[in-house]
Design an enzyme around this catalytic site. Structure first.
Site, mmCIF file in Angstrom:
data_model
loop_
_atom_site.group_PDB
_atom_site.id
_atom_site.type_symbol
_atom_site.label_atom_id
_atom_site.label_comp_id
_atom_site.label_asym_id
_atom_site.label_seq_id
_atom_site.Cartn_x
_atom_site.Cartn_y
_atom_site.Cartn_z
ATOM 1 N N LYS A 11 0.816 -1.219 0.000
ATOM 2 C CA LYS A 11 0.000 0.000 0.000
ATOM 3 C C LYS A 11 0.859 1.283 0.000
ATOM 4 O O LYS A 11 2.067 1.232 0.236
ATOM 5 C CB LYS A 11 -0.919 -0.032 1.236
ATOM 6 N N TYR A 51 -12.427 -1.770 -3.331
ATOM 7 C CA TYR A 51 -12.871 -1.901 -1.933
ATOM 8 C C TYR A 51 -14.383 -1.735 -1.780
ATOM 9 O O TYR A 51 -14.853 -1.398 -0.695
ATOM 10 C CB TYR A 51 -12.140 -0.880 -1.057
ATOM 11 N N PHE A 59 -15.040 4.360 7.221
ATOM 12 C CA PHE A 59 -13.686 4.703 6.775
ATOM 13 C C PHE A 59 -13.513 4.582 5.256
ATOM 14 O O PHE A 59 -12.406 4.761 4.748
ATOM 15 C CB PHE A 59 -12.649 3.832 7.491
ATOM 16 N N ARG A 87 -1.885 -14.016 4.799
ATOM 17 C CA ARG A 87 -2.557 -13.289 5.892
ATOM 18 C C ARG A 87 -1.758 -13.418 7.189
ATOM 19 O O ARG A 87 -1.703 -12.480 7.986
ATOM 20 C CB ARG A 87 -3.990 -13.810 6.095
ATOM 21 N N THR A 93 -5.174 -6.629 11.053
ATOM 22 C CA THR A 93 -5.479 -5.351 10.385
ATOM 23 C C THR A 93 -4.915 -4.161 11.167
ATOM 24 O O THR A 93 -4.298 -3.264 10.598
ATOM 25 C CB THR A 93 -7.017 -5.191 10.254
ATOM 26 N N ARG A 104 2.696 -6.031 9.321
ATOM 27 C CA ARG A 104 1.989 -4.906 9.937
ATOM 28 C C ARG A 104 2.588 -4.531 11.293
ATOM 29 O O ARG A 104 2.645 -3.345 11.643
ATOM 30 C CB ARG A 104 0.500 -5.217 10.026
ATOM 31 N N ASN A 114 -1.926 0.545 6.742
ATOM 32 C CA ASN A 114 -1.357 -0.679 7.330
ATOM 33 C C ASN A 114 -0.548 -1.514 6.327
ATOM 34 O O ASN A 114 -0.451 -2.734 6.454
ATOM 35 C CB ASN A 114 -2.462 -1.497 8.014
ATOM 36 N N HIS A 117 -2.287 -5.325 1.670
ATOM 37 C CA HIS A 117 -3.597 -5.970 1.505
ATOM 38 C C HIS A 117 -3.348 -7.398 1.072
ATOM 39 O O HIS A 117 -2.412 -7.666 0.314
ATOM 40 C CB HIS A 117 -4.415 -5.270 0.402
ATOM 41 N N GLU A 128 -10.060 -10.609 -7.212
ATOM 42 C CA GLU A 128 -9.083 -9.518 -7.056
ATOM 43 C C GLU A 128 -7.915 -9.673 -8.036
ATOM 44 O O GLU A 128 -7.418 -8.682 -8.572
ATOM 45 C CB GLU A 128 -8.584 -9.468 -5.605
#
Ligand code: ADP
Length: 140
Positions: A11, A51, A59, A87, A93, A104, A114, A117, A128
């Site tokens: 990100k 998203y 948010f 993950r 998160t 993270r 963070n 993704h 995706e």
């Protein structure tokens, strides 16, 4: 466990701080292979489509602004149980809850900014991946 593919995004907070290589190293050390990768600068509308599942969340607007604020690196990772493995490497998160050694925990700035993704299930991974890559771009 089956060989899977998952969609990963490094990100804007991470590309901005030049952390791309350090994050990819964590994926590779966990046995995930980068089989497609590109650096792109999303528009806010493109981030919004990606998203869209979070459209009703408070948010959402901030998230779309953030994702369009700087370039991102989108990738397809392949490996045994790639979706859950990615993950795990990412961590929770909210970086305050992320386990030690995760991306993270080490790099994220906040629950919103963070650093990474990762797809959360086989169906979303397929969707995706196809949002960003054509089949010809996946070189396993
Ligand atoms: P994950 O990315 O871990 O799958 P979610 O799907 O719940 O998490 O949320 C998607 C993204 O939305 C998060 O990675 C984060 O960038 C942002 N986000 C989630 N919760 C919040 C929040 N409470 N405040 C701001 N941004 C958030």
């Amino acid at each position: 466990m089956a060989i899977e593919r998952t969609l990963s995004i490094i990100k804007p907070d991470a590309t901005k701080r030049n952390l791309t290589g350090k994050i990819i190293a964590k994926f590779e050390e966990a046995g995930l292979r980068v089989i497609a990768q590109k650096r792109i600068h999303l528009t806010k509308a493109q981030a919004g489509t990606f998203y869209v599942v979070h459209k009703e969340r408070p948010f959402y607007d901030e998230l779309c602004e953030f994702m369009a604020s700087e370039p991102v690196v989108v990738q397809v990772l392949e490996g045994e149980g790639a979706i859950s493995k990615n993950r795990e490497v990412m961590g929770a998160t909210n970086p305050a809850d992320a386990a030690e050694g995760t991306v993270r925990a080490e790099f994220a700035e906040s629950v919103g900014e963070n650093s990474v993704h990762g797809s959360d299930a086989p169906e979303t991974a397929a969707e995706e991946i196809s949002y960003f890559f054509s089949g010809l771009e996946l070189v396993g």
